[in-house]
Motif scaffolding. Structure first.
Motif, PDB file in Angstrom:
ATOM      1  N   ASP A  28      -8.412   8.843  -3.739  1.00 37.11           N
ATOM      2  CA  ASP A  28      -9.374   7.912  -4.316  1.00 37.11           C
ATOM      3  C   ASP A  28     -10.551   7.652  -3.375  1.00 37.11           C
ATOM      4  O   ASP A  28     -11.619   7.226  -3.823  1.00 37.11           O
ATOM      5  CB  ASP A  28      -8.699   6.583  -4.650  1.00 37.11           C
ATOM      6  CG  ASP A  28      -7.706   6.700  -5.796  1.00 37.11           C
ATOM      7  OD1 ASP A  28      -7.875   7.615  -6.632  1.00 37.11           O
ATOM      8  OD2 ASP A  28      -6.772   5.878  -5.871  1.00 37.11           O
ATOM      9  N   ARG A  32       1.265   3.651  -2.232  1.00 35.92           N
ATOM     10  CA  ARG A  32       0.606   4.867  -2.726  1.00 35.92           C
ATOM     11  C   ARG A  32      -0.415   5.413  -1.732  1.00 35.92           C
ATOM     12  O   ARG A  32      -0.815   6.561  -1.812  1.00 35.92           O
ATOM     13  CB  ARG A  32      -0.059   4.587  -4.077  1.00 35.92           C
ATOM     14  CG  ARG A  32       0.928   4.568  -5.226  1.00 35.92           C
ATOM     15  CD  ARG A  32       0.257   4.288  -6.543  1.00 35.92           C
ATOM     16  NE  ARG A  32      -0.116   2.879  -6.662  1.00 35.92           N
ATOM     17  CZ  ARG A  32      -0.709   2.353  -7.729  1.00 35.92           C
ATOM     18  NH1 ARG A  32      -1.040   3.125  -8.755  1.00 35.92           N
ATOM     19  NH2 ARG A  32      -0.994   1.073  -7.785  1.00 35.92           N
ATOM     20  N   MET A  33      -0.838   4.552  -0.792  1.00 33.60           N
ATOM     21  CA  MET A  33      -1.757   5.012   0.240  1.00 33.60           C
ATOM     22  C   MET A  33      -0.987   5.490   1.469  1.00 33.60           C
ATOM     23  O   MET A  33      -1.578   5.968   2.438  1.00 33.60           O
ATOM     24  CB  MET A  33      -2.724   3.885   0.609  1.00 33.60           C
ATOM     25  CG  MET A  33      -3.851   4.282   1.535  1.00 33.60           C
ATOM     26  SD  MET A  33      -4.982   5.523   0.862  1.00 33.60           S
ATOM     27  CE  MET A  33      -6.018   4.499  -0.182  1.00 33.60           C
ATOM     28  N   LYS A  37      -4.712  -0.412   3.302  1.00 36.69           N
ATOM     29  CA  LYS A  37      -5.695   0.463   2.664  1.00 36.69           C
ATOM     30  C   LYS A  37      -7.073  -0.169   2.654  1.00 36.69           C
ATOM     31  O   LYS A  37      -8.088   0.528   2.667  1.00 36.69           O
ATOM     32  CB  LYS A  37      -5.264   0.795   1.239  1.00 36.69           C
ATOM     33  CG  LYS A  37      -5.130  -0.411   0.316  1.00 36.69           C
ATOM     34  CD  LYS A  37      -4.649   0.006  -1.068  1.00 36.69           C
ATOM     35  CE  LYS A  37      -4.374  -1.195  -1.964  1.00 36.69           C
ATOM     36  NZ  LYS A  37      -3.866  -0.791  -3.291  1.00 36.69           N
ATOM     37  N   THR A  38      -7.117  -1.487   2.636  1.00 34.53           N
ATOM     38  CA  THR A  38      -8.405  -2.161   2.575  1.00 34.53           C
ATOM     39  C   THR A  38      -9.220  -2.007   3.856  1.00 34.53           C
ATOM     40  O   THR A  38     -10.418  -2.270   3.868  1.00 34.53           O
ATOM     41  CB  THR A  38      -8.189  -3.658   2.248  1.00 34.53           C
ATOM     42  OG1 THR A  38      -9.424  -4.250   1.888  1.00 34.53           O
ATOM     43  CG2 THR A  38      -7.586  -4.400   3.427  1.00 34.53           C
ATOM     44  N   ASN A  92     -10.372   1.068  -8.187  1.00 35.73           N
ATOM     45  CA  ASN A  92      -9.665   0.663  -6.980  1.00 35.73           C
ATOM     46  C   ASN A  92      -9.149   1.869  -6.211  1.00 35.73           C
ATOM     47  O   ASN A  92      -8.786   2.894  -6.787  1.00 35.73           O
ATOM     48  CB  ASN A  92      -8.518  -0.306  -7.307  1.00 35.73           C
ATOM     49  CG  ASN A  92      -7.494   0.291  -8.243  1.00 35.73           C
ATOM     50  OD1 ASN A  92      -7.816   0.962  -9.211  1.00 35.73           O
ATOM     51  ND2 ASN A  92      -6.232   0.047  -7.934  1.00 35.73           N
ATOM     52  N   ASN A 132      -6.423   3.333  -4.417  1.00 36.62           N
ATOM     53  CA  ASN A 132      -4.976   3.207  -4.263  1.00 36.62           C
ATOM     54  C   ASN A 132      -4.351   4.344  -3.475  1.00 36.62           C
ATOM     55  O   ASN A 132      -3.370   4.154  -2.767  1.00 36.62           O
ATOM     56  CB  ASN A 132      -4.307   3.163  -5.646  1.00 36.62           C
ATOM     57  CG  ASN A 132      -4.031   1.748  -6.110  1.00 36.62           C
ATOM     58  OD1 ASN A 132      -3.740   0.870  -5.306  1.00 36.62           O
ATOM     59  ND2 ASN A 132      -4.142   1.529  -7.397  1.00 36.62           N
ATOM     60  N   ARG A 133      -4.928   5.543  -3.630  1.00 37.50           N
ATOM     61  CA  ARG A 133      -4.357   6.750  -3.040  1.00 37.50           C
ATOM     62  C   ARG A 133      -5.380   7.419  -2.140  1.00 37.50           C
ATOM     63  O   ARG A 133      -6.578   7.183  -2.281  1.00 37.50           O
ATOM     64  CB  ARG A 133      -3.929   7.706  -4.156  1.00 37.50           C
ATOM     65  CG  ARG A 133      -2.928   7.120  -5.140  1.00 37.50           C
ATOM     66  CD  ARG A 133      -2.918   7.889  -6.446  1.00 37.50           C
ATOM     67  NE  ARG A 133      -4.228   7.831  -7.110  1.00 37.50           N
ATOM     68  CZ  ARG A 133      -4.512   8.425  -8.256  1.00 37.50           C
ATOM     69  NH1 ARG A 133      -3.598   9.149  -8.861  1.00 37.50           N
ATOM     70  NH2 ARG A 133      -5.710   8.315  -8.787  1.00 37.50           N
ATOM     71  N   ASP A 183      -8.928  -3.786  -2.871  1.00 39.46           N
ATOM     72  CA  ASP A 183      -9.208  -2.344  -2.843  1.00 39.46           C
ATOM     73  C   ASP A 183     -10.250  -1.933  -3.880  1.00 39.46           C
ATOM     74  O   ASP A 183     -10.324  -0.777  -4.267  1.00 39.46           O
ATOM     75  CB  ASP A 183      -7.923  -1.558  -3.064  1.00 39.46           C
ATOM     76  CG  ASP A 183      -7.219  -1.934  -4.384  1.00 39.46           C
ATOM     77  OD1 ASP A 183      -7.759  -2.774  -5.134  1.00 39.46           O
ATOM     78  OD2 ASP A 183      -6.133  -1.388  -4.639  1.00 39.46           O
ATOM     79  N   SER A 212       0.822  -1.223   0.000  1.00 39.31           N
ATOM     80  CA  SER A 212       0.000   0.000   0.000  1.00 39.31           C
ATOM     81  C   SER A 212       0.848   1.262   0.000  1.00 39.31           C
ATOM     82  O   SER A 212       0.535   2.235   0.689  1.00 39.31           O
ATOM     83  CB  SER A 212      -0.955   0.003   1.203  1.00 39.31           C
ATOM     84  OG  SER A 212      -1.814  -1.104   1.181  1.00 39.31           O
ATOM     85  N   ALA A 226      -9.079  -8.204  -6.051  1.00 34.84           N
ATOM     86  CA  ALA A 226      -8.254  -7.170  -5.408  1.00 34.84           C
ATOM     87  C   ALA A 226      -8.964  -6.676  -4.153  1.00 34.84           C
ATOM     88  O   ALA A 226     -10.191  -6.527  -4.126  1.00 34.84           O
ATOM     89  CB  ALA A 226      -8.012  -6.012  -6.363  1.00 34.84           C
TER      90      ALA A 226
END
Length: 205
Positions: free
Chosen positions: A191, A17-18, A23-24, A185, A187-188, A102, A15, A100
């Protein structure tokens, strides 16, 4: 009788980029992203597990078995697919569907359409595509490929999904991306806001 299908939610990444962390486990509309993924995935498979590394206790609330990578060093999604294939073999399943962690809007008919595409085209692997974009981690894989994938990852150093799947007959199942791409998704951090807007749009339909 069709072979049983195991499902694996892929959550073994870092994760980056998060900003790190899981992140989930971020909240979307009052529920974690993971809860939303599980709710959609669980109804499509015979048995479901979570591919994740580190302390499995942080996912205890899901009630799912946590299957870690069997390849060290976070080598990417193929390691999660491999872990899923080897776990599914123990569950006496013939195929693994990967999701996935996310993508909270994943299609409710993903597995059935992947399976149909695979059977209709006599393919080895089926993966999803929407709006001209391929989504290789949303796929249906035969458990019989587990040993071949282990060799590719461990001995050949293959890390990219498309390099490995190019060795096999791959077919795509097409999905509509309107009004929301079901493979969007998170990712960031930015998002999350876009996902909230998509959730509001879908809830109002």
């Amino acid at each position: 009788m069709r072979p049983r299908v195991a499902g694996i939610v892929l959550a073994g990444g870092l994760s980056r980029r998060m900003g790190g962390g899981d992140k989930t486990l971020r909240t979307l509309g009052g529920r974690t992203i993971l809860d939303r993924v599980i709710a959609r995935a669980a109804l499509q498979v015979d048995v479901l597990a979570l591919n994740a590394n580190g302390d499995p206790g942080r996912f205890a609330a899901t009630g799912l078995a946590v299957v870690p990578d069997t390849v060290a060093g976070f080598p990417g999604p193929l390691a999660g697919v491999l872990a899923g294939l080897e776990w599914a073999r123990e569950q006496e399943c013939g195929h693994v569907a990967t999701f996935a962690c996310d993508a909270p809007f994943l299609p409710a008919d993903l597995v059935s359409r992947l399976r149909w595409a695979m059977e209709e085209n006599d393919a080895d692997i089926a993966s999803a595509r929407s709006d001209g974009r391929e989504h290789p981690v949303f796929a249906l894989w035969p458990v019989a490929l587990a040993d071949a994938l282990r060799t590719a990852v461990m001995e050949e150093g293959i890390r990219k999904v498309d390099i490995w799947t190019a060795r096999y007959r791959l077919v795509h199942a097409e999905f509509d991306a309107v009004p929301v791409d079901p493979f969007f998704n998170v990712n960031r951090p930015e998002d999350i806001e876009a996902a909230e807007a998509a959730l509001s749009l879908l809830s109002g339909r």
